[in-house]
Each structure stands twice: as structure tokens, then as C-alpha cells.
Design an enzyme around this catalytic site. Sequence first.
Site, short mmCIF file in Angstrom:
data_model
loop_
_atom_site.label_atom_id
_atom_site.label_comp_id
_atom_site.label_asym_id
_atom_site.label_seq_id
_atom_site.Cartn_x
_atom_site.Cartn_y
_atom_site.Cartn_z
N HIS A 1 -8.71 -6.30 4.30
CA HIS A 1 -8.42 -5.50 5.48
C HIS A 1 -9.76 -5.18 6.10
CE1 HIS A 1 -4.06 -3.90 4.90
NE2 HIS A 1 -4.12 -5.20 5.11
N GLU B 1 -2.99 -2.85 -2.54
CA GLU B 1 -4.15 -2.27 -1.85
C GLU B 1 -4.47 -0.87 -2.35
OE1 GLU B 1 -3.52 -1.83 2.35
OE2 GLU B 1 -5.59 -1.23 2.75
N ASP C 1 -7.44 -4.26 9.92
CA ASP C 1 -6.71 -3.01 9.76
C ASP C 1 -7.49 -1.87 10.40
OD1 ASP C 1 -4.98 -1.05 9.07
OD2 ASP C 1 -5.44 -1.01 6.94
N LYS D 1 -6.96 2.72 -2.60
CA LYS D 1 -7.60 3.66 -1.70
C LYS D 1 -8.27 4.74 -2.53
CE LYS D 1 -6.46 5.84 2.68
NZ LYS D 1 -5.43 5.96 3.70
N ASP E 1 -10.63 3.97 10.17
CA ASP E 1 -10.02 2.79 10.78
C ASP E 1 -10.48 2.50 12.20
OD1 ASP E 1 -8.00 2.14 8.58
OD2 ASP E 1 -7.54 4.22 8.99
N ASP F 1 -12.20 7.10 5.94
CA ASP F 1 -11.35 5.96 6.26
C ASP F 1 -10.72 6.16 7.63
OD1 ASP F 1 -9.46 3.92 6.27
OD2 ASP F 1 -8.02 5.11 5.15
N ASP G 1 -9.72 -3.11 1.37
CA ASP G 1 -9.85 -2.53 2.71
C ASP G 1 -11.25 -1.93 2.81
OD1 ASP G 1 -9.85 -0.56 4.85
OD2 ASP G 1 -7.68 -0.81 4.94
N HIS H 1 -11.80 1.90 2.31
CA HIS H 1 -11.12 2.61 1.23
C HIS H 1 -11.98 2.95 0.03
CE1 HIS H 1 -6.71 1.65 2.44
NE2 HIS H 1 -7.42 2.17 3.42
N TRP I 1 0.87 -1.18 0.00
CA TRP I 1 0.00 0.00 0.00
C TRP I 1 0.91 1.23 0.00
CZ3 TRP I 1 -0.28 4.11 3.53
CH2 TRP I 1 -1.21 5.10 3.16
C1 RNT Z 1 -3.78 2.68 4.67
C2 RNT Z 1 -3.94 1.22 4.41
C3 RNT Z 1 -2.85 0.37 4.95
C4 RNT Z 1 -2.42 0.80 6.34
C5 RNT Z 1 -1.41 -0.08 6.95
C6 RNT Z 1 -0.77 0.55 8.14
O1 RNT Z 1 -4.82 3.42 4.24
O2 RNT Z 1 -5.18 0.80 4.88
O3 RNT Z 1 -3.25 -0.95 4.92
O4 RNT Z 1 -3.50 0.90 7.20
O5 RNT Z 1 -0.49 -0.45 6.00
ZN ZN Z 2 -5.59 -1.36 4.83
#
Ligand code: RNT
Ligand code: ZN
Length: 418
Positions: free
Chosen positions: A286, A226, A326, A228, A296, A294, A259, A262, A185
Site C-alpha cells: 500500500h 495488512e 492507499d 498496523k 494517508d 498514518d 502499508d 503503518h 485489514w
Molecule cells: C487502513 C488500511 C486499509 C485502508 C483501506 C481503506 O489503515 O490502510 O488499507 O486504508 O482498506
Molecule cells: Zn492500507
Amino acid sequence: MDNAIQTSYNEAKKLYERHGIDVDAALARLSQIRISLHCWQGDDVKGFLRKDQELGGGLAVTGSYPGRARRPDELRQDLDEALRLIPGQHKVNLHAIYADTDEQVELDALEPRHFAGWVDWAKERGLGLDFNPTCFSHEKAKDGFTLSHPDPEIRRFWIDHCKASRRIAESFGRELGQPSVTNVWIPDGFKDSPVDRLTPRARLMEALDEVFAEPIDEKYNIDAVESKLFGIGSESYVVGSHEFYMGYALSRGIAVCFDAGHFHPTETISNKLSSWLLFGREMLLHVSRPVRWDSDHVVTMDDELLEIARELVRGELLDRTHIGLDFFDGSINHIAAWVIGTRNTQKALLRAMLEPIGELKQLELDGDYTSRLALVEEFKSYPYGAIWDYFCASQGVPVREAWLTDVKEYETNVLSAR
Ligand code: RNT
Ligand code: ZN
């Protein structure tokens, strides 16, 4: 086993069996599913390589809950505590900045030996390890670009870092006898609308081709990329968008990482998995919880989590899916965050396995959407909790919220002394 747990289990099992659901088979299956616990929840994405480095890449952790791990041994101790409270056998997902070394080593010069402490630890416990190059929190990523940077020297640095990362992951796979997923990523993108969207993507494509050119044993390392939609500081344009990586991963035969946080706020990943797996090989998840953006958040038992689990179970996609977590919430106990997120992910998978899938599929084929809806809704209040409790007890981990007492004790005895 506690009598009440056994009795409730037996009663609940009978209800599921009326619909032809094999509860014991579901539990056997569940116990085989490894979830990759992301090490970075344990220390708010700080890492150990550069103590004074600010978190970069448009990532943000809110909160400064006391007791976060400051060294590899502390992080492993915390992970041990979390893993004690979670049923099943799992994996731990490392980032390059979590190297266990006293050397002043640059990211592009990292080698498997810098992670020996992690491998020994994982081996002893039968854990798997996954890996991520850390393309952020570094002076060479300060302007927000890494693998797609216009400067070839900076690009070179990040290409070499990603190459080194794959070698490290492959060594994990070899040492631990189970594949390691290397997930790339990168934060690359623009705050404001770019004039040229194409050239950075062309550079990224070329850089990735160089990263993946080195032959690697797929038995030990699985490559994933990955995407975003946007990040802090890359609100208008992200080089590695979803469409970019869909095309890239499909054409190169590698895995895509979805993810949950994302995409657009109303866009869910659950509806994407079946499409990807009809064309692509494998995928990495993720599992996260976006709140407005995003952000998290710790994974909760929300509709989307359940829908992701249903997709994996109903579509029999689990064998081609690597499940990782994640999120990074710095406002609550770091260990509790892992335990809540992992147990919820497992619980959602269990709930999905305890649905009368064959029956529901037939109702759909018959066009009986009334019964489909009625049954799905009734099953939401079937006693899956009794099955889950039995699973926890039989796996030797705390039942229901009893784990919280352990976490609180650990906080008093270990974390508060840090
Ligand atoms: C970031 C991504 C990635 C990170 C990690 C720390 O937007 O989601 O996966 O969260 O690599
Ligand atoms: Zn991620």
C-alpha cells in the site's frame, strides 16, 4: 511524436547507455507493471452500500472537495478519466462497500453478482480488479472489534464477510484472467493499554484460519493480510500487528501487505521488503505517505518512495509484488490525487530502473563506498524526465503537467455539475 520530446529522449538515452543501461528495456518493463488504483480515493471512503454510514475503523478523511463520486457509474467515469492520464495498463482496487447493486444486501451475504457492473467495466478495458472486505463503517464494528471480537456472533458475521470477499475476488480473477488480491485489514484494537494482549490475537488467528479454510484457486485469488501499528481509537494496541501478521502469513503461506503509513514515524517499509521475500511468497504494497501519523497523504516523489522502488528493482522483487495505492485526501481534486500518486509511483520505478545497478553492486562488493555514493548522487540529476516524457508520449497520455488541463476541464464539465 513531438520532435523535442524525441530529441531529448535520444540525448538522455545516450547518457544512460554509457553506463550500460538499456533504456528501451526499462520502458518495456515499466509498461508491464500494473498499479492498483484504490477506488476509495474517489469518494472519501464512503462507498455505496450504506449511504448514511459514517467512516469508521479509526480512518479519517479531511476535506470536502466538491464533485466526489456518489454512485458506481460516477466512480467509474472518474477512474476512466484518471486512467486516461496515466501510462500503462492497471488495476482497480475495490472495497466491499463499493458493490454496484440496488439490493439491500448485508456484508456477509455479498456475492459476485453484486459486482457485475465492475467486472463488465474492467473487462472492456483490460483492467484487473483487487478486493477488500470492509471491516469498518458498520454497526457491528462500532466498538472497534471485528474478526477478534469477544462475541462469537459478531466474529461469525465478519468471518462470513471475509469468506464472501474471497469468493468475489476469485470471481474477478476468473472473469478477468488475472489474479485478484484480497487484502484483509481490520481495525481491531484498544485506545488504552489492554490487560490481555494475547487472547484477542488468538481469536484473530482462529477467525482467519476459518476465513482461509475454504479452498480457493490461487490462480485467481491471492490472500493478503495488512498490519498496523496504531489507529485513531487504537493508539495503545492493535490486534493485527506487524509481528502477528508476519507469523501468520509465513506459517499459512499467504501474502503480507506493507502499508507505508503503518509503522513508527521513522520506520520505513523499504527496509523490510527484502527480509519478507526471503521467507514469504508474495507481498502487497500500500504505497502511501504518512505525515506525522498514518495520515494517508497522496504519494509524492520523496526519498522513501524512491527507496521502495529501488528495493523492488534492485532486488528483482517486482514479480512477487503487487503494487497498490492507499491514500485518501479529500482536500484536493479526487482524480488529480490518483494521477499524481500513480504517476509518481511509476516515475520512481523508472528512476530505479535507470540506475547502473550492476555497476553499483560491484562497487559495493569492492568496498569502494566513495564511488558508490558519488554515482548514486550523480544519477539523481540524470535526465530521467526526458525518458519519462517519451514514455508518456509513446503511451498516448499527456506529457508533463498537461494532464492537469484535462482534469480542470473535467472538473468544470463533469464534477461541478454533481
Ligand atoms: C487502513 C488500511 C486499509 C485502508 C483501506 C481503506 O489503515 O490502510 O488499507 O486504508 O482498506
Ligand atoms: Zn492500507
